[in-house]
Design a protein around this motif. Sequence first.
Motif, PDB file in Angstrom:
ATOM      1  N   ASN A 196     -50.220   4.467 -34.220  1.00 31.91           N
ATOM      2  CA  ASN A 196     -51.185   3.651 -33.463  1.00 31.91           C
ATOM      3  C   ASN A 196     -52.456   3.421 -34.279  1.00 31.91           C
ATOM      4  O   ASN A 196     -53.020   2.323 -34.273  1.00 31.91           O
ATOM      5  N   GLN A 236     -46.823   9.416 -33.647  1.00 33.66           N
ATOM      6  CA  GLN A 236     -47.147   8.243 -32.826  1.00 33.66           C
ATOM      7  C   GLN A 236     -48.642   7.957 -32.879  1.00 33.66           C
ATOM      8  O   GLN A 236     -49.065   6.798 -32.936  1.00 33.66           O
ATOM      9  N   THR A 290     -53.815  -0.254 -35.527  1.00 33.55           N
ATOM     10  CA  THR A 290     -55.185  -0.658 -35.208  1.00 33.55           C
ATOM     11  C   THR A 290     -55.960  -0.993 -36.470  1.00 33.55           C
ATOM     12  O   THR A 290     -56.701  -1.990 -36.527  1.00 33.55           O
ATOM     13  N   SER A 312     -42.275   7.441 -37.270  1.00 35.09           N
ATOM     14  CA  SER A 312     -42.894   6.649 -36.210  1.00 35.09           C
ATOM     15  C   SER A 312     -43.185   5.228 -36.680  1.00 35.09           C
ATOM     16  O   SER A 312     -43.330   4.309 -35.862  1.00 35.09           O
TER      17      SER A 312
END
Length: 671
Positions: free
Chosen positions: A479, A475, A483, A511
Amino acid sequence: MTKGAVNATLCAPVAGQLNALTTIDDPVFSKGLMGVGFAIDPTDGAIHAPVSGQITMVAETKHAVGIHTASGLDVLLHLGIDTVELAGAPYELAVKANDQVIAGQPIVTMDLAAVKKAGKATTVITVITNTQALHLQIFLKATGVTVNANDVVAVATNPEVALSSADDVVSTDDAIAVAATPASEASAVGDGQYDQLAHDIIQGVGGAVNVNNLIHCITRLRFYLKDEAKAQTAKIENLDGVIDVTKAAGQYQVVIGPAVSDVYDAVIGQLGPQYAGDGAATTQPLPAKDQPTTPWGKVKQGFSSLIGVMTASMVPVIGILAGSGILKGILAALTGFKVLSTTSGTYMVLNAVGDATFYFLPIILGFTAAKKLGSNPIVLAVVGGILVYPNLIQAAGKAATAQITVLGLPTHLVAYSASVFPIIVAAWLGSHVEKWLKKVVPLALRSVFVPILEALILGLVVLIVVGPLITVISQGLANAIITTYNFSPALSGLVIGGLYQTMVIFGLHWSLIPIVINDLATNGHSYLNALISVTMVAQGGAVLAVFLKTRNKKLKELSLAAAVSAFCGVTEPAIYGVNLKYKRVFIVGSIAGALGGLVAGLLRVNNYALSGSLIGFPAFITPDVGIGSNFYSYLISHYGTLLISTVAVYFLGFSDKMVTKKAPASAPTES
């Protein structure tokens, strides 16, 4: 005598009862695998030379002596059966290597009482080890008779010599043909596909008398020899079926390729089960002298061991994975062109065939990894079943039910279908848990309680510890990738293109899949899936280069199937079957993926369906627009990646030397 003809007499090396080799309780000799000859059950321990010639070999354990005659015979004198274990104690030698001897000359004194006390047979065996090369037959006096030392008891001849010449020495009235193989069949050993190769390898390493132990890994037979100097490396390398020979970590390694387990079985079938080592070659410890001493060296060794176990566990399923990947790719193309509907019965059945191996991969890997690591294969298959148990998979797919409590501990459920890393960890833990359970569970209860307790412990460890840990890591990566993409599509393409297939190895890529699915569901497209698609082509191009360059027939076949699978969107066969095994291929392929991702990011290539790679090209056709700039950008990024990856690996990433080349520190853990 014509050129190449042989007509040699052999004397009894010891007094006793003369017998045929077929009477010996040792398959290597009784089946004639070492050559034709005879046996004598001795009545005294005075051993004489059966022929005149030069001493070519004296075993360190003194139980075997080799003599080369002027007529070209290689005669092996083997004193007792399984007496190598006695470490030379019952023998006193009167000769050494390179000595010249004449028939009848005393060469060894054998303590018969000591051999019998050790529980070993005292049978003295005389064989001609180059029987096949000379197309020999042997004629003995009638078996079961008592002979004196130095009596002429046999004649070795080949088809170029008339049988009447043998009659000059041994009368036909008391002669019988023993192991008299016709010349047309002289080169055939056994009826199995690999029996002849196994025999030739045994001969090449110096015969059974020179073998301490044998194990195998993914592609290699790993011999522990008494004396490597006795092995005929050039001869073995030229055998049809042998890729190469290498030496590392105290092992004499004969590289076979994908057929190694079959050849291993044939070799052990001829040597005998007492020579079989632990088949889990990936767990064999390195000799002390080869153990890494620096922290970085230990990290590299640990990583190499992990990769070795993962690739070894995947090898048995590479073929079905490749075929499944091709089928899934074809289905993606058929649905993309609206030939098949995803709701049709045909699609559902074919998709089940193509998807089953991936869905239940933890069960399959639980079994194969356990065999490699010494765990219980059935228990680990059950643990794999726990990971893909339908109720748990269903709960993991919903945010409302993914968070549960197990034995008071908060646990986040993860969908483990098609995962690799968690079950490998479970298999490694299983080898230790099972040993501990056997110590604490009473013997009378072990058969029932050890398996279920082991499955319980391993299942809980993976669900409560390993799974959530991977979730947190993956995860975090997801992320970071999102980003990065929002900041710079080109930079994101570079990162994802270079690292995604490494994430696949450790199961961290899952993920990203929900992100892709969410993008497709809410936006109708996914830039992220386009970048992932590039990495499939990169690894496919890398394994395609191996196919184009290697001269190894088996590797070529495996590489082609893996390339086709990768171009259909399934890279596991390429990664675990070839690229990761020869690490530089995987690294160069990943670099090509990074460059391809950079280009795809710059061009902002978009994807409109959960499909990709080369066969998934319909997913890059913009709906309601058709073939346009996005599709052309797809062609540039994907086929550009294919070209870069294939060319780079062909010239920089692979050579056939890599099939055998191995750093000493990692030798026992690689293929």
